[in-house]
Design an enzyme around this catalytic site. Structure first.
Site, mmCIF file in Angstrom:
data_model
loop_
_atom_site.group_PDB
_atom_site.id
_atom_site.type_symbol
_atom_site.label_atom_id
_atom_site.label_comp_id
_atom_site.label_asym_id
_atom_site.label_seq_id
_atom_site.Cartn_x
_atom_site.Cartn_y
_atom_site.Cartn_z
ATOM 1 N N TRP A 1 8.332 0.171 1.659
ATOM 2 C CA TRP A 1 8.132 -0.389 2.996
ATOM 3 C C TRP A 1 7.334 -1.708 2.953
ATOM 4 C CZ3 TRP A 1 11.598 2.142 5.314
ATOM 5 C CH2 TRP A 1 11.766 3.521 5.123
ATOM 6 N N GLY B 1 2.385 7.465 2.882
ATOM 7 C CA GLY B 1 2.387 6.500 3.975
ATOM 8 C C GLY B 1 1.064 6.562 4.713
ATOM 9 N N SER B 2 0.985 7.440 5.693
ATOM 10 C CA SER B 2 -0.267 7.608 6.435
ATOM 11 C C SER B 2 -1.393 8.117 5.541
ATOM 12 C CB SER B 2 -0.060 8.577 7.607
ATOM 13 O OG SER B 2 0.874 8.063 8.529
ATOM 14 N N LEU C 1 0.823 -1.206 0.000
ATOM 15 C CA LEU C 1 0.000 0.000 0.000
ATOM 16 C C LEU C 1 0.859 1.259 0.000
ATOM 17 C CD1 LEU C 1 -2.770 1.436 0.271
ATOM 18 C CD2 LEU C 1 -2.582 1.125 2.752
ATOM 19 N N THR D 1 6.984 -5.341 3.785
ATOM 20 C CA THR D 1 7.462 -6.473 4.570
ATOM 21 C C THR D 1 7.413 -7.724 3.704
ATOM 22 O OG1 THR D 1 6.678 -5.510 6.643
ATOM 23 C CG2 THR D 1 7.045 -7.883 6.626
ATOM 24 N N GLY E 1 24.052 -1.711 32.503
ATOM 25 C CA GLY E 1 25.002 -1.748 31.404
ATOM 26 C C GLY E 1 24.845 -2.985 30.541
ATOM 27 N N GLU F 1 1.413 -0.051 10.134
ATOM 28 C CA GLU F 1 -0.042 -0.250 10.205
ATOM 29 C C GLU F 1 -0.745 0.997 10.743
ATOM 30 O OE1 GLU F 1 -1.041 -2.583 8.651
ATOM 31 O OE2 GLU F 1 0.115 -4.399 8.942
ATOM 32 N N GLY G 1 -5.113 -5.842 10.562
ATOM 33 C CA GLY G 1 -3.663 -5.763 10.642
ATOM 34 C C GLY G 1 -3.180 -5.050 11.892
#
Length: 382
Positions: A163, A133-134, A127, A165, A345, A368, A247
């Site tokens: 982007w 993006g958004s 998408l 996946t 540490g 998402e 999603g």
């Protein structure tokens, strides 16, 4: 620590036990080395597919597991507690099957869905774009009809998607491309990985989730048959957003798995490490920090289960999905950060897994739909 779950059936409990057994056998021994070397765990996805864990929320008559979302998401959480990158990829694969299952024709479902939900073909959701993006309605990747007078002639796809996946290794891509103008000018397509004139960029050099690639896709007049369009022309955003609610729940479950893993590591370390003659968990300042971490994990799990049960009941759950995604991913970021603090540490070096968990938690607040977008969705519902 094994999570004490309230599950709806004995079969669901057996499924969770199976997931834990497979994850402990195939993931736990290799996750650190594969993440460090950026090695793709093809054998892990093969094992999950063979066990029927890649199509759990889809009906058995199309090759799925027939499980309610309440159960499926807890499977995702168990996987994420061992290997977040794999859990994200499983969630995205399920997301990628959703448009075909809900909006595809009977012929399309019969042709493609059994292999997709049966676990023999891995999917990706395509998408986002470099500048979209958004704001999904701003996408520019275009699907142009080969012949406007002949709808059966198919499409030519041109543009860049970002982007993704599983980009470059998936077997199919659920693609959203522009067929017209405006928000109602976007359509959904099912693209095979071997489509002509489709190429992929190198994997992004990410902060975390190294073992599963995220890449861009480049369409250069890629031909696509008309029967690979899912739904009607212009229905794309409706299809995309209907899948994103599910999603978001998948990512919420991933976030809870990450947080639970970080909590477990911090508690174990706090029992073993001593200062001033006592285990550090017995010092009130640290004990209270761990208590807050545990409360955050439990609360996050409750929010995604509430949304999942609403989805299973067939009632509106969009706002609840956004609440779950917001609460769970913010909790994951805080709990993993606090786990690093508990280890001091040692928490900052890669010999201890909390360092990796903290890096992995960050992305859950972004994909998402960023958590700012989730707040926008929630605000608009008020």
């Amino acid at each position: 620590m094994t999570v004490d779950r309230l599950l709806p059936t004995d079969d669901a409990r057996d499924l969770i036990d199976l997931t834990r057994a497979i994850a402990d056998k195939t993931m736990t021994p290799i996750v650190d080395s594969y993440e460090c070397a950026r090695t793709y765990p093809a054998e892990v996805f093969a094992a999950l597919g063979e066990a029927g864990l890649l199509g759990l929320p889809y009906p058995e008559d199309v090759g799925g597991g027939g499980q309610p979302y309440e159960v499926y998401l807890q499977v995702i959480e168990e996987i994420a507690a061992r290997w977040a990158a794999v859990a994200v990829a499983v969630s995205v694969h399920s997301l990628s099957c959703h448009p075909l299952f809900v909006f595809g024709t009977d012929e399309q479902r019969l042709r493609w869905l059994p292999d997709m939900v049966g676990g023999t073909r891995i999917g990706a959701y395509s998408l986002s774009e470099p500048q979209a993006g958004s704001d999904a309605a701003a996408l520019q990747c275009r699907a142009r009809r080969v012949d406007d007078a002949d709808p059966a002639a198919g499409y030519l796809i041109s543009g860049t998607k970002a982007w993704i996946t599983h980009g470059g290794v998936a077997d199919f891509y659920t693609l959203f491309a522009r067929t017209g103008e405006g928000s109602k000018g976007i359509s959904c397509f099912l693209v095979p990985a071997d489509a002509d004139n489709l190429s992929f960029g190198p994997p992004e050099d990410k902060m975390g989730l190294h073992a599963v690639p995220t890449a861009s896709a480049f369409y250069d007049q890629t031909p696509l048959a008309a029967h690979r369009r899912i739904g009607d022309e212009g229905q794309g955003l409706q299809i995309a957003f209907s899948a994103l609610d599910s999603g978001r729940l998948g990512i919420a479950a991933v976030a809870v798995g990450l947080a639970q893993s970080a909590l477990d590591a911090a508690v174990a370390y706090a029992h073993e490490r001593t200062t001033f003659g006592r285990a550090i968990i017995d010092h009130q300042g640290l004990g209270f920090l761990l208590a807050d971490m545990a409360a955050a994990v439990d609360s996050a799990r409750a929010t995604y289960l509430d949304a999942a049960r609403r989805r299973d009941a067939g009632v509106p759950y969009s706002r609840n999905a956004s609440v779950a995604k917001l609460i769970a991913t913010d909790a994951a970021m805080k709990v993993t950060t606090d786990a690093v603090q508990v280890l001091g540490g040692n928490g900052y070096i890669r010999d201890y897994r909390v360092e990796r968990l903290m890096r992995e938690a960050k992305i859950t607040q972004i994909f998402e739909g960023t958590n700012q977008i989730q707040r926008l969705v929630i605000a608009r519902s008020l």
